[in-house]
Design a protein around this motif. Structure first.
Motif, short mmCIF file in Angstrom:
data_model
loop_
_atom_site.label_atom_id
_atom_site.label_comp_id
_atom_site.label_asym_id
_atom_site.label_seq_id
_atom_site.Cartn_x
_atom_site.Cartn_y
_atom_site.Cartn_z
N ASP A 77 52.12 73.39 -2.64
CA ASP A 77 51.71 73.91 -1.33
C ASP A 77 51.31 75.38 -1.40
O ASP A 77 51.70 76.17 -0.55
CB ASP A 77 52.84 73.69 -0.31
N GLN A 78 50.56 75.74 -2.42
CA GLN A 78 50.05 77.10 -2.55
C GLN A 78 48.56 77.09 -2.27
O GLN A 78 47.81 76.33 -2.87
CB GLN A 78 50.30 77.64 -3.95
N GLY A 79 48.15 77.93 -1.37
CA GLY A 79 46.74 78.00 -1.02
C GLY A 79 45.97 78.92 -1.95
O GLY A 79 46.46 79.36 -2.98
N MET A 80 44.74 79.22 -1.56
CA MET A 80 43.88 80.09 -2.36
C MET A 80 44.04 81.52 -1.87
O MET A 80 43.80 81.82 -0.70
CB MET A 80 42.42 79.64 -2.24
N HIS A 81 44.47 82.39 -2.77
CA HIS A 81 44.59 83.81 -2.49
C HIS A 81 43.71 84.56 -3.49
O HIS A 81 43.18 83.96 -4.42
CB HIS A 81 46.04 84.27 -2.63
N LEU A 82 43.58 85.85 -3.32
CA LEU A 82 42.76 86.64 -4.22
C LEU A 82 43.29 86.57 -5.66
O LEU A 82 42.52 86.43 -6.61
CB LEU A 82 42.68 88.09 -3.75
N LYS A 83 44.60 86.63 -5.79
CA LYS A 83 45.21 86.59 -7.13
C LYS A 83 44.93 85.25 -7.81
O LYS A 83 44.58 85.21 -8.99
CB LYS A 83 46.71 86.82 -7.01
N THR A 84 45.06 84.15 -7.10
CA THR A 84 44.79 82.85 -7.71
C THR A 84 43.30 82.64 -7.97
O THR A 84 42.93 82.02 -8.95
CB THR A 84 45.33 81.70 -6.84
N PHE A 85 42.46 83.18 -7.09
CA PHE A 85 41.02 83.10 -7.32
C PHE A 85 40.63 83.83 -8.60
O PHE A 85 39.84 83.32 -9.39
CB PHE A 85 40.26 83.67 -6.11
N LEU A 86 41.18 85.01 -8.81
CA LEU A 86 40.90 85.76 -10.03
C LEU A 86 41.45 85.04 -11.26
O LEU A 86 40.84 85.07 -12.32
CB LEU A 86 41.48 87.17 -9.94
N TYR A 87 42.59 84.39 -11.10
CA TYR A 87 43.18 83.61 -12.19
C TYR A 87 42.25 82.47 -12.60
O TYR A 87 41.96 82.29 -13.79
CB TYR A 87 44.54 83.07 -11.73
N TYR A 88 41.74 81.72 -11.63
CA TYR A 88 40.83 80.63 -11.93
C TYR A 88 39.50 81.13 -12.49
O TYR A 88 38.90 80.50 -13.34
CB TYR A 88 40.59 79.75 -10.71
N LEU A 89 39.05 82.27 -11.99
CA LEU A 89 37.81 82.86 -12.50
C LEU A 89 37.98 83.29 -13.96
O LEU A 89 37.07 83.12 -14.78
CB LEU A 89 37.42 84.05 -11.63
N LEU A 90 39.15 83.81 -14.30
CA LEU A 90 39.43 84.20 -15.68
C LEU A 90 39.48 82.98 -16.59
O LEU A 90 38.93 83.01 -17.71
CB LEU A 90 40.77 84.94 -15.71
N LEU A 91 40.08 81.90 -16.13
CA LEU A 91 40.13 80.68 -16.91
C LEU A 91 38.73 80.09 -17.09
O LEU A 91 38.37 79.62 -18.17
CB LEU A 91 41.05 79.66 -16.26
#
Length: 121
Positions: free
Chosen positions: A89-103
């Protein structure tokens, strides 16, 4: 057999990710790695897993390595997002967006290097 290379790259990334996660978890369990160092190590190993999958895919494809890496990275990042969103139940935040962009970028880079290795042979 057109999609076999994607399945193999996905399987390679998944196996590496599982293997690295188990090793880091064992090290954390026996206090060989501090809890503060766990997150950066897991980030690096996850990026390496995406890179290795992209590299494998780049060696298998004939052209446009960046596009193949984008496809693989997008699929894996979307899968990670679904698991984190539906399971935790974790949404999309700036930190997670950057994490996925890095991956995603590590998968693209791996695929680009893989296709350049293939063309050197």
């Amino acid at each position: 057999m057109k999609y076999r290379k994607y399945g193999e790259a996905f399987l390679l990334s998944s196996i590496l990710l599982f293997f690295f996660s188990m090793i880091v978890t064992l090290f954390g369990h026996f206090n060989l790695i501090s809890s503060k160092m766990m997150q950066p190590i897991l980030l690096f190993l996850t990026m390496f897993s995406f890179f290795a999958g992209g590299l494998y895919l780049g060696v298998k494809c004939e052209k446009r390595g960046w596009l193949e890496g984008l496809k693989l990275g997008s699929f894996l990042a979307f899968l990670f997002f679904l698991i984190s969103y539906l399971g935790f139940d974790q949404g999309m935040h700036l930190k997670t967006f950057l994490y996925y962009l890095l991956l995603l970028s590590s998968s693209i880079l791996g695929s680009m290097l893989g296709i350049s290795k293939q063309t050197e042979k």
